[in-house]
Scaffold this motif. Structure first.
Motif, PDB file in Angstrom:
ATOM      1  N   TYR A  10      26.696 -26.756  46.470  1.00 24.78           N
ATOM      2  CA  TYR A  10      26.528 -26.628  45.016  1.00 24.78           C
ATOM      3  C   TYR A  10      25.245 -27.263  44.490  1.00 24.78           C
ATOM      4  CZ  TYR A  10      27.773 -31.547  44.300  1.00 24.78           C
ATOM      5  OH  TYR A  10      27.760 -32.915  44.307  1.00 24.78           O
ATOM      6  N   VAL A  11      24.720 -28.266  45.190  1.00 19.96           N
ATOM      7  CA  VAL A  11      23.502 -28.920  44.685  1.00 19.96           C
ATOM      8  C   VAL A  11      22.316 -27.965  44.632  1.00 19.96           C
ATOM      9  CG1 VAL A  11      24.108 -31.276  45.306  1.00 19.96           C
ATOM     10  CG2 VAL A  11      22.958 -29.843  47.002  1.00 19.96           C
ATOM     11  N   PHE A  12      22.256 -27.061  45.613  1.00 22.84           N
ATOM     12  CA  PHE A  12      21.112 -26.141  45.707  1.00 22.84           C
ATOM     13  C   PHE A  12      21.486 -24.704  45.355  1.00 22.84           C
ATOM     14  CE2 PHE A  12      19.620 -28.965  49.458  1.00 22.84           C
ATOM     15  CZ  PHE A  12      18.936 -29.807  48.610  1.00 22.84           C
ATOM     16  N   ARG A  13      22.699 -24.279  45.758  1.00 25.26           N
ATOM     17  CA  ARG A  13      23.106 -22.872  45.799  1.00 25.26           C
ATOM     18  C   ARG A  13      22.239 -22.144  46.846  1.00 25.26           C
ATOM     19  NH1 ARG A  13      26.392 -22.403  41.306  1.00 25.26           N
ATOM     20  NH2 ARG A  13      26.492 -24.460  40.315  1.00 25.26           N
ATOM     21  N   ASP A  14      22.614 -20.930  47.153  1.00 23.27           N
ATOM     22  CA  ASP A  14      21.836 -20.139  48.109  1.00 23.27           C
ATOM     23  C   ASP A  14      22.196 -18.666  47.958  1.00 23.27           C
ATOM     24  OD1 ASP A  14      24.328 -19.969  49.417  1.00 23.27           O
ATOM     25  OD2 ASP A  14      23.765 -21.376  51.011  1.00 23.27           O
ATOM     26  N   ALA A  15      21.659 -17.826  48.822  1.00 22.73           N
ATOM     27  CA  ALA A  15      21.885 -16.386  48.657  1.00 22.73           C
ATOM     28  C   ALA A  15      23.346 -16.030  48.904  1.00 22.73           C
ATOM     29  CB  ALA A  15      20.964 -15.592  49.590  1.00 22.73           C
ATOM     30  N   GLN A  16      24.024 -16.771  49.777  1.00 22.26           N
ATOM     31  CA  GLN A  16      25.459 -16.516  49.964  1.00 22.26           C
ATOM     32  C   GLN A  16      26.212 -16.770  48.664  1.00 22.26           C
ATOM     33  OE1 GLN A  16      26.982 -18.779  53.303  1.00 22.26           O
ATOM     34  NE2 GLN A  16      26.041 -17.426  54.798  1.00 22.26           N
ATOM     35  N   GLN A  17      25.927 -17.892  47.998  1.00 20.37           N
ATOM     36  CA  GLN A  17      26.617 -18.193  46.740  1.00 20.37           C
ATOM     37  C   GLN A  17      26.278 -17.138  45.680  1.00 20.37           C
ATOM     38  OE1 GLN A  17      28.678 -20.945  46.571  1.00 20.37           O
ATOM     39  NE2 GLN A  17      28.219 -21.514  48.674  1.00 20.37           N
ATOM     40  N   TRP A  18      25.018 -16.716  45.678  1.00 17.12           N
ATOM     41  CA  TRP A  18      24.582 -15.663  44.753  1.00 17.12           C
ATOM     42  C   TRP A  18      25.401 -14.389  44.991  1.00 17.12           C
ATOM     43  CZ3 TRP A  18      18.672 -14.006  44.700  1.00 17.12           C
ATOM     44  CH2 TRP A  18      18.454 -13.064  43.701  1.00 17.12           C
ATOM     45  N   GLU A  19      25.511 -14.018  46.273  1.00 18.34           N
ATOM     46  CA  GLU A  19      26.185 -12.757  46.592  1.00 18.34           C
ATOM     47  C   GLU A  19      27.706 -12.875  46.548  1.00 18.34           C
ATOM     48  OE1 GLU A  19      24.168 -11.005  50.031  1.00 18.34           O
ATOM     49  OE2 GLU A  19      22.677 -10.272  48.592  1.00 18.34           O
ATOM     50  N   LEU A  70      16.837 -24.473  45.343  1.00 22.63           N
ATOM     51  CA  LEU A  70      16.013 -24.601  46.543  1.00 22.63           C
ATOM     52  C   LEU A  70      15.562 -23.235  47.049  1.00 22.63           C
ATOM     53  CD1 LEU A  70      15.840 -27.219  49.022  1.00 22.63           C
ATOM     54  CD2 LEU A  70      16.053 -24.964  50.037  1.00 22.63           C
ATOM     55  N   THR A  71      14.269 -23.098  47.259  1.00 25.38           N
ATOM     56  CA  THR A  71      13.712 -21.857  47.798  1.00 25.38           C
ATOM     57  C   THR A  71      12.685 -22.198  48.873  1.00 25.38           C
ATOM     58  OG1 THR A  71      12.053 -21.852  46.036  1.00 25.38           O
ATOM     59  CG2 THR A  71      14.019 -20.491  45.683  1.00 25.38           C
ATOM     60  N   VAL A  72      12.349 -21.195  49.639  1.00 23.91           N
ATOM     61  CA  VAL A  72      11.275 -21.326  50.622  1.00 23.91           C
ATOM     62  C   VAL A  72      10.079 -20.561  50.090  1.00 23.91           C
ATOM     63  CG1 VAL A  72      10.525 -20.794  52.959  1.00 23.91           C
ATOM     64  CG2 VAL A  72      12.866 -21.597  52.545  1.00 23.91           C
ATOM     65  N   ARG A  73       8.989 -21.265  49.857  1.00 29.30           N
ATOM     66  CA  ARG A  73       7.766 -20.619  49.393  1.00 29.30           C
ATOM     67  C   ARG A  73       7.061 -20.023  50.602  1.00 29.30           C
ATOM     68  NH1 ARG A  73       5.435 -20.792  44.436  1.00 29.30           N
ATOM     69  NH2 ARG A  73       3.192 -20.342  44.332  1.00 29.30           N
ATOM     70  N   VAL A  78      15.154 -17.123  48.815  1.00 29.24           N
ATOM     71  CA  VAL A  78      16.406 -17.872  48.742  1.00 29.24           C
ATOM     72  C   VAL A  78      17.108 -17.710  50.090  1.00 29.24           C
ATOM     73  CG1 VAL A  78      18.568 -18.193  47.499  1.00 29.24           C
ATOM     74  CG2 VAL A  78      16.554 -17.260  46.302  1.00 29.24           C
ATOM     75  N   PRO A  79      17.249 -18.790  50.862  1.00 33.78           N
ATOM     76  CA  PRO A  79      17.916 -18.651  52.171  1.00 33.78           C
ATOM     77  C   PRO A  79      19.371 -18.214  51.993  1.00 33.78           C
ATOM     78  CG  PRO A  79      16.812 -20.796  51.989  1.00 33.78           C
ATOM     79  CD  PRO A  79      16.798 -20.170  50.619  1.00 33.78           C
ATOM     80  N   ASN A  80      19.884 -17.496  52.968  1.00 35.50           N
ATOM     81  CA  ASN A  80      21.309 -17.158  52.945  1.00 35.50           C
ATOM     82  C   ASN A  80      22.163 -18.415  52.957  1.00 35.50           C
ATOM     83  OD1 ASN A  80      21.307 -14.396  52.758  1.00 35.50           O
ATOM     84  ND2 ASN A  80      21.631 -14.016  54.943  1.00 35.50           N
ATOM     85  N   HIS A  81      21.869 -19.332  53.854  1.00 37.78           N
ATOM     86  CA  HIS A  81      22.687 -20.539  54.053  1.00 37.78           C
ATOM     87  C   HIS A  81      21.752 -21.737  53.992  1.00 37.78           C
ATOM     88  CE1 HIS A  81      25.764 -22.830  56.778  1.00 37.78           C
ATOM     89  NE2 HIS A  81      25.617 -23.363  55.595  1.00 37.78           N
ATOM     90  N   VAL A  82      21.765 -22.422  52.887  1.00 37.07           N
ATOM     91  CA  VAL A  82      20.727 -23.410  52.616  1.00 37.07           C
ATOM     92  C   VAL A  82      20.815 -24.624  53.542  1.00 37.07           C
ATOM     93  CG1 VAL A  82      21.971 -24.695  50.819  1.00 37.07           C
ATOM     94  CG2 VAL A  82      19.487 -24.460  50.673  1.00 37.07           C
TER      95      VAL A  82
END
Lengths: 365, 365
Positions: free
Chosen positions: B241-250, B261-264, B330-334
């Motif tokens: 929950y602190v970052f969220r990620d693409a799994q949480q998005w989807e 959190l993202t990867v530039r 946005v990583p799938n699994h942060v």
């Protein structure tokens, strides 16, 4: 190791990367002999092991130089004294990477060959030329060709325009390279090598038509190397052969006796239908090819399968072992497992004989 | 940062982990408020971020303590001054881990609560008791319950025998815990929380029947937390929950505006049908859930998909951008992406305001 550290494998923390030195040396020697017999230069890809010690052994066994994937890996290996380095990647030279590339060129010892980098666009060529201004004798470029893996690279027909742009910008175009990554399928190894040779030959012809003579024609993954066409290629860049892994095992490329790198792990939980071991995706990675039968194999239990992994759990079926058992897991994709570790525990005849750092761990920029 | 370092995000090496501080703080506050409203203790899982700074913010916002996955993570956070730590894993206390656990117990400050660890077998309980000999007041155990994820843990009916063995061996049994990992599916979140509450309640009853009163009843993943049953659970252990990620998005748990959190990454190659960016599986991981639409998402291009990753390449379709463009993936699994990095670049209003180390990176033994 200091006297206080444990010297028995069973006393070390799990999970840990364990490297069988005799198998490593055998794998290094076998690929060196293969390349030599075919008259091919061997330029192993060190992204697999990220280890200065292992790269030195590869060069001592006859490798002409090394291949890296990133500028950061080139920095690590250049600092360790390697001089013949190919960054087999279409670097985008922004402000950061331009400055870092220039520092590498400026630091390269006199009398050594140029640093090699990949390009796959005219703008990439122009940026490389800007980055190397005044240092053109220390850099050469190879045009990346897409031979069927469909990742980066240009099709052979477009190679001439990229090469011409590089020449016009003042760069030394050393030749062409490809990664036949579609060799990673049981039926695809030979076909990928055929594609590789055809596309590289077409690219060499395209360069010749604009007056560029390719002195380096570079290809070769571990699965396709056996079928590499030495009438077209001048060099091979295999990586995984030093260790092998479960993918190579399941591709029919390796027997369990060839596999030099495993993850030592402990059975921490015993359920009715499965075991749980303490190596998960933060140690093994999550790679699973379409042909893989699981998320890794057990070196000493060939019928067992890792049917699931989470961050710190591997779910194992097909073998029954008591809780507390230590087992050797063969990662599906060894390059990933290595990048997750800080060091190798090196064993010979079952005894720990050293600890080697993963020097370029995380050097992925 | 020294004056010589770049302070513009665009000048930093790609790929890099970029952390949006305002979103991080908002996510921390929201979960703390949620737990407080429900009357649940919050014990966030720090395996997600492995960062002392972020764990401090969680505790400052009201978390009662922290959860870790490994003894090595516990060592990092104990050394940083954290005293209320739960190793939510069925530790197998071999010689190495017994010695390390004892050092942790011996070093724990007087007057603080016990270190908590998981057990899921009678032998695990006996080993924990041996490891804590003479230090029983500094250790407590929680019995792991399998509430439907089918990894480690015992079914509720077997919890009593594990708890009894622990009590007989002299241990303080603080209660029970579970990880409802089967909440990671769009339709499974509520159902997993129902399973979690039922199995934990059954386990509490089973312990009561042998005279053990569970003061801690711990559950909760980020996807299931919303549905946690506060009549059964006493605490939540969400991590992502602190970052969220693409799994949480989807999963429908997060909007892009929640993602901290993202990867530039940089577009390095432009092909007819796809782009290649310079963040691959050595930066993003390879995780892909059954419900995922790709290997990660683009924060600012919602129709784009990462259709393939290799070690240093992400293949992107559904968006056209020039080579050299920097994009936020946005990583799938942060949790996996964080463990692959050495530091966070912390940004506020688009400016870099700090660099935080990933303190427990690789602390996976």
């Amino acid at each position: 190791m200091t006297a206080r550290e444990p010297d028995r494998l069973a006393d070390l923390p799990t999970p840990s990367l364990v490297l069988d030195e005799a198998r490593l040396d055998r794998n290094i020697a076998a690929m060196a002999a293969f390349a030599s017999e075919r008259g091919l230069t061997l330029r192993p890809h060190v992204k697999t092991h990220k280890s200065v010690e292992i790269a030195r052994r590869q060069v001592d066994a006859g490798a002409a130089g090394i291949t890296v994937a990133t500028l950061a890996e080139a920095e690590v290996f250049a600092a360790a004294g390697f001089t013949d380095i190919f960054i087999a990647y279409p670097l985008w030279l922004d402000a950061d990477k331009t400055a870092r590339l220039r520092r590498l060129l400026e630091a390269s010892p006199a009398g050594t060959g140029p640093l090699l980098i990949g390009i796959d666009s005219t703008e990439g060529a122009e940026r490389a030329a800007q980055a190397a201004a005044g240092l053109f004798d220390r850099l050469a470029v190879l045009v990346e060709i897409d031979s069927g893996h469909h990742r980066s690279g240009v099709v052979a027909a477009h190679a001439a325009s990229v090469a011409s742009a590089a020449v016009q910008a003042g760069l030394d175009v050393a030749g062409v390279f490809t990664f036949p990554g579609h060799s990673y399928s049981p039926a695809g190894r030979r076909a990928a090598a055929v594609d590789e040779a055809r596309e590289l030959a077409d690219a060499v012809a395209a360069l010749a038509a604009v007056g560029v003579s390719a002195r380096i024609v570079s290809g070769g993954s571990t699965p396709s190397a056996e079928f590499a066409d030495a009438t077209v290629l001048t060099e091979l860049r295999p990586g995984v052969y030093v260790f092998r892994d479960a993918q190579q095992w399941e591709l029919g490329m390796s027997t369990p006796e060839d596999i030099a790198l495993t993850v030592r792990t402990t059975v921490v939980s015993h359920r009715d239908n499965h075991l749980i071991a303490d190596a998960g995706s933060k140690v093994l990675g999550f790679d699973r090819a379409s042909f893989s039968t699981g998320f890794g194999r057990l070196l000493d239990h060939h019928d067992a399968r890792i049917t699931a992994v989470s961050e710190h759990h591997a779910t194992i079926t097909g073998v029954d072992l008591p809780t507390g058992s230590q087992i050797s897991v063969v990662p599906n994709h060894v390059c990933i497992a290595v990048n997750l570790a800080d060091e190798y525990l090196v064993v010979r005849d079952g005894a720990i004989v050293g600890r080697w750092p993963v020097d370029a761990r995380g050097a992925n920029t």
